[in-house]
Scaffold this motif. Structure first.
Motif, mmCIF file in Angstrom:
data_model
loop_
_atom_site.group_PDB
_atom_site.id
_atom_site.type_symbol
_atom_site.label_atom_id
_atom_site.label_comp_id
_atom_site.label_asym_id
_atom_site.label_seq_id
_atom_site.Cartn_x
_atom_site.Cartn_y
_atom_site.Cartn_z
ATOM 1 N N PHE A 495 11.490 -6.671 -6.319
ATOM 2 C CA PHE A 495 10.131 -6.172 -5.471
ATOM 3 C C PHE A 495 10.074 -7.302 -4.338
ATOM 4 O O PHE A 495 9.803 -6.812 -3.260
ATOM 5 N N HIS A 496 10.236 -8.463 -4.470
ATOM 6 C CA HIS A 496 9.947 -9.700 -3.623
ATOM 7 C C HIS A 496 11.165 -9.068 -2.394
ATOM 8 O O HIS A 496 10.899 -9.048 -1.044
ATOM 9 N N SER A 497 12.479 -8.725 -2.788
ATOM 10 C CA SER A 497 13.405 -8.400 -1.551
ATOM 11 C C SER A 497 12.883 -7.161 -0.819
ATOM 12 O O SER A 497 12.961 -6.938 0.368
ATOM 13 N N LYS A 498 12.414 -6.102 -1.574
ATOM 14 C CA LYS A 498 12.090 -4.794 -0.964
ATOM 15 C C LYS A 498 10.562 -5.093 -0.192
ATOM 16 O O LYS A 498 10.780 -4.523 0.935
ATOM 17 N N PHE A 499 9.875 -6.032 -0.664
ATOM 18 C CA PHE A 499 8.611 -6.056 0.001
ATOM 19 C C PHE A 499 8.889 -7.115 1.379
ATOM 20 O O PHE A 499 8.146 -6.527 2.367
ATOM 21 N N LYS A 500 9.484 -7.940 1.425
ATOM 22 C CA LYS A 500 10.176 -8.747 2.565
ATOM 23 C C LYS A 500 10.642 -7.862 3.643
ATOM 24 O O LYS A 500 10.356 -8.052 4.797
ATOM 25 N N LYS A 501 11.653 -6.885 3.201
ATOM 26 C CA LYS A 501 12.286 -6.022 4.001
ATOM 27 C C LYS A 501 11.526 -4.960 4.534
ATOM 28 O O LYS A 501 11.549 -4.507 5.914
ATOM 29 N N TYR A 502 10.368 -4.683 3.988
ATOM 30 C CA TYR A 502 9.803 -3.729 4.343
ATOM 31 C C TYR A 502 8.475 -4.301 5.435
ATOM 32 O O TYR A 502 8.081 -3.762 6.500
ATOM 33 N N THR A 503 8.102 -5.426 5.155
ATOM 34 C CA THR A 503 6.983 -5.982 5.891
ATOM 35 C C THR A 503 7.243 -7.082 6.757
ATOM 36 O O THR A 503 6.617 -7.609 7.811
ATOM 37 N N GLY A 504 8.416 -7.653 6.442
ATOM 38 C CA GLY A 504 8.821 -8.910 7.339
ATOM 39 C C GLY A 504 8.374 -10.257 6.569
ATOM 40 O O GLY A 504 9.026 -11.350 6.954
ATOM 41 N N VAL A 505 7.599 -10.115 5.691
ATOM 42 C CA VAL A 505 7.297 -11.411 4.864
ATOM 43 C C VAL A 505 7.217 -11.162 3.287
ATOM 44 O O VAL A 505 7.229 -10.142 2.757
ATOM 45 N N SER A 506 7.238 -12.433 2.700
ATOM 46 C CA SER A 506 7.027 -12.238 1.361
ATOM 47 C C SER A 506 5.817 -11.956 0.927
ATOM 48 O O SER A 506 4.866 -12.089 1.640
ATOM 49 N N PRO A 507 5.934 -11.326 -0.393
ATOM 50 C CA PRO A 507 4.668 -10.902 -1.043
ATOM 51 C C PRO A 507 3.424 -12.021 -1.171
ATOM 52 O O PRO A 507 2.443 -11.661 -0.899
ATOM 53 N N SER A 508 4.001 -13.228 -1.430
ATOM 54 C CA SER A 508 2.916 -14.131 -1.549
ATOM 55 C C SER A 508 2.530 -14.833 -0.130
ATOM 56 O O SER A 508 1.100 -14.811 0.008
ATOM 57 N N ALA A 509 3.502 -14.543 0.881
ATOM 58 C CA ALA A 509 2.933 -14.987 2.093
ATOM 59 C C ALA A 509 1.853 -13.865 2.602
ATOM 60 O O ALA A 509 1.101 -14.351 3.347
ATOM 61 N N TYR A 510 2.150 -12.821 2.317
ATOM 62 C CA TYR A 510 1.332 -11.455 2.862
ATOM 63 C C TYR A 510 -0.147 -11.766 2.305
ATOM 64 O O TYR A 510 -1.117 -11.663 2.796
ATOM 65 N N ARG A 511 0.162 -12.300 0.971
ATOM 66 C CA ARG A 511 -1.362 -12.226 0.116
ATOM 67 C C ARG A 511 -2.107 -13.564 1.023
ATOM 68 O O ARG A 511 -3.347 -13.418 1.040
ATOM 69 N N GLU A 512 -1.546 -14.467 1.131
ATOM 70 C CA GLU A 512 -2.276 -15.794 1.925
ATOM 71 C C GLU A 512 -2.660 -15.249 3.311
ATOM 72 O O GLU A 512 -3.807 -15.384 3.491
ATOM 73 N N GLN A 513 -1.756 -14.366 4.022
ATOM 74 C CA GLN A 513 -2.240 -14.058 5.226
ATOM 75 C C GLN A 513 -3.455 -13.284 5.266
ATOM 76 O O GLN A 513 -4.420 -13.334 5.910
ATOM 77 N N MET A 514 -3.690 -12.263 4.207
ATOM 78 C CA MET A 514 -4.779 -11.448 4.098
ATOM 79 C C MET A 514 -5.960 -12.334 3.563
ATOM 80 O O MET A 514 -7.201 -11.946 4.374
ATOM 81 N N GLU A 515 -5.754 -13.360 2.859
ATOM 82 C CA GLU A 515 -6.705 -14.171 2.511
ATOM 83 C C GLU A 515 -7.480 -14.696 3.512
ATOM 84 O O GLU A 515 -8.451 -15.162 3.704
ATOM 85 N N ASN A 516 -6.644 -15.376 4.627
ATOM 86 C CA ASN A 516 -6.974 -15.962 5.768
ATOM 87 C C ASN A 516 -7.897 -15.205 6.624
ATOM 88 O O ASN A 516 -8.922 -15.541 7.198
ATOM 89 N N GLU A 517 -7.293 -13.814 6.834
ATOM 90 C CA GLU A 517 -7.956 -13.033 7.589
ATOM 91 C C GLU A 517 -9.412 -12.518 7.051
ATOM 92 O O GLU A 517 -10.319 -12.424 7.828
ATOM 93 N N GLN A 518 -9.397 -12.448 5.697
ATOM 94 C CA GLN A 518 -10.736 -12.432 5.103
ATOM 95 C C GLN A 518 -11.774 -13.266 5.454
ATOM 96 O O GLN A 518 -13.051 -13.138 5.395
ATOM 97 N N GLN A 519 -11.243 -14.537 5.187
ATOM 98 C CA GLN A 519 -12.240 -15.834 5.308
ATOM 99 C C GLN A 519 -12.729 -15.890 6.637
ATOM 100 O O GLN A 519 -13.871 -16.574 7.135
ATOM 101 N N HIS A 520 -11.881 -15.504 7.712
ATOM 102 C CA HIS A 520 -12.629 -15.378 9.110
ATOM 103 C C HIS A 520 -13.041 -14.370 9.615
ATOM 104 O O HIS A 520 -13.477 -13.858 10.737
#
Length: 520
Positions: A495-520
């Motif tokens: 799943f990790h490899s598929k997600f990173k290939k699809y979005t360009g980032v790892s799943p955990s990095a994507y989750r952190e990115q979404m959390e930061n966007e929601q805070q701002h």
């Protein structure tokens, strides 16, 4: 009137016995008399009396010797002997020859009438039994005795009494079902109907065979002839009645009839697997759900798993395809038959599959709950279905009503149904081959159609649906391993490899990115 002959060397006794007894009142007639044993034997051949009243002591040939001669010639005529007190030993020996009794001289009238009445009752009973023996046993009873009797001697006697002399013999068995699933009742009515169609000159004898009606025939019954007989029975039955028929092997000799009967019985006991023809002929292939497996040199066939078949049936219902549901149920019956499942086990499995499949429907189709419950109410009726074909028909009728109640069968294109199906079931273990079965397409052809329609391969489209859903779940702050499982990936690294290939980032990095966007 029964005939009586009096045998005594004293004329006074002969004449006295004729007059002191009211013979006609008792049921006898004195037809003649003899003065000694030899005369008695000579007259016996001509008169054939039913009863002889005989003195035990006579000159020349005594009564004991006369009785001995009669029994030697197998005569069963009744005998009452007259004796004095000194002749008791003679009388005792005479009783050993089966005489009916003895009277002491001088004869007492009352005592003699009592003896005569007792002999008369015996003669009446013998006459009744003899009349029954002379009456011919009906042919159908002889066939029943030959096939059903546990006595080997009775079977042999029945076979000898039949003595048909037909060129060949074959046993047909018929089973009757009413709408409520009952077995045959009103035997005499059905047998009379069959007897009225045929007689022995046409080489047909209808008889009762346990729970079935049997027909012994001298004609050759193949599928065409058996089908004609079954149709004729159906024409004389109500719409709620059904007949099933089986024809055993043809045999050349009457003593081989048990083989034909056993063959027909074996076929009819497999009635549940009969196809829509409702019949089976020896050495034919009457089964509607796959070839009857051989007992030897066959791989082990495992019983079908309920969850697997429930998934397939659910998918067929979910795409609103009654044709797909019919394919699934027919294939399920074929696997059950090849796995040699018993009728009861097959019905139980089918009911479980239907229940599991429909229990998933309310979750994906809003408002379908009442329609699902109505369809599930048919399950008790499945257990009274006489054949697999009728059980499938019953389930399909219920599913058809279900589909009509949830806005009918969809007229969208196969591709639109397929993409909607993937979006609803992305978390399942979906394979192109599985969907090809559901939609009744060749998998390679379906894959090309899908790519033409969506611009993507099946697997790439499925990954896109799954990963888009994964992005939504990660944005909600869910853990990576849980998201992977929820969108259909059993392996987190994959799943990790598929997600990173699809979005360009790892799943955990994507989750952190979404959390930061929601805070701002």
């Amino acid at each position: 009137m029964f005939k009586v002959m009096i045998v005594d060397d004293e004329p006074a006794i002969r004449e006295g016995l004729k007059t002191i007894i009211d013979w006609n009142r008792i049921g006898f007639e004195v037809v003649d008399a003899a003065a000694n044993g030899r005369e008695a034997l000579q007259k016996f051949e001509r008169i054939q009396p039913d009863l002889m009243i005989m003195d035990i002591r006579m000159p020349g040939m005594n009564g004991l010797e006369v009785i001995e001669q009669l029994r030697r010639n197998h005569s069963r005529t009744h005998v009452l002997i007259l004796s004095g007190h000194a002749d008791f030993e003679y009388a005792r020996r005479a009783l050993g020859y089966g005489v009916d009794g003895y009277l002491l001289k001088p004869v007492d009238e009352v005592e003699m009438e009592q003896e005569l009445l007792r002999v008369y009752e015996s003669l009446e009973q013998e006459q009744h039994v003899g009349a029954q023996r002379q009456q011919p046993v009906p042919a159908h009873e002889l066939v029943e005795q030959m096939l059903m009797s546990s006595s080997g001697k009775e079977q042999e006697r029945a076979q000898q009494a039949l003595s048909l002399g037909w060129p060949s013999y074959q046993v047909l068995l018929l089973e009757h079902h009413a709408s409520r699933g009952d077995h045959l009742d009103g035997w005499s009515t059905y047998l009379e109907q069959l007897h009225s169609w045929w007689n022995m000159e046409q080489r047909h004898i209808a008889f009762r065979a346990g729970n079935y009606i049997g027909i012994l025939t001298g004609r050759s019954y193949g599928e065409r002839e058996l089908s004609e007989l079954r149709e004729r029975l159906l024409d004389h039955s109500t719409a709620s009645e059904m007949w099933y028929a089986a024809a055993g092997m043809e045999v050349d000799e009457l003593e081989q009839l048990h083989d034909s009967y056993a063959d027909a019985l074996d076929l009819l006991e497999q009635r549940f697997w009969f196809g829509t023809k409702g019949m089976a002929v020896s050495r034919s292939k009457p089964y509607g759900y796959g070839q009857e497996p051989e007992h030897t040199e066959q791989p082990s066939i495992l019983a079908p798993q309920a969850n697997e078949w429930a998934d397939r049936l659910y998918y067929a219902v979910d795409i609103r395809s009654l044709e797909a549901a019919e394919r699934v149920l027919t294939e399920l019956m074929s696997v059950c038959h090849l796995a040699r499942l018993a009728e009861r086990d097959t019905k139980s499995l089918s009911s479980h599959v239907l229940s599991l499949a429909l229990s998933r429907l309310p979750g994906s189709v809003a408002g379908s709950g009442p329609a699902v419950q109505s369809c599930l109410a048919l399950i008790p009726e499945l257990y009274s279905a006489p054949t697999a074909a009728s059980m499938i028909d019953l389930m399909l009728r219920g599913l058809e009503q279900l589909l009509q109640s949830i806005n009918g069968v969809s007229h969208e294109s196969v591709m639109k149904q397929m993409t909607d199906f993937i979006r609803r079931h992305y978390s399942d273990n979906l394979k192109l081959e599985l969907l090809a079965e559901v939609f009744n397409y060749n998998s390679a052809y379906l894959g090309k159609m899908f790519k033409t329609y969506t611009g993507e391969s099946f697997n790439h489209f499925l990954d896109g649906v799954r990963l888009d859903r994964a992005k939504e779940l990660l944005a909600q702050g869910m853990k990576v391993h849980k998201v992977a499982s929820m969108v259909g990936y059993a392996n987190v690294d994959y799943f990790h490899s598929k997600f990173k290939k699809y979005t360009g980032v790892s799943p955990s990095a994507y989750r952190e990115q979404m959390e930061n966007e929601q805070q701002h």
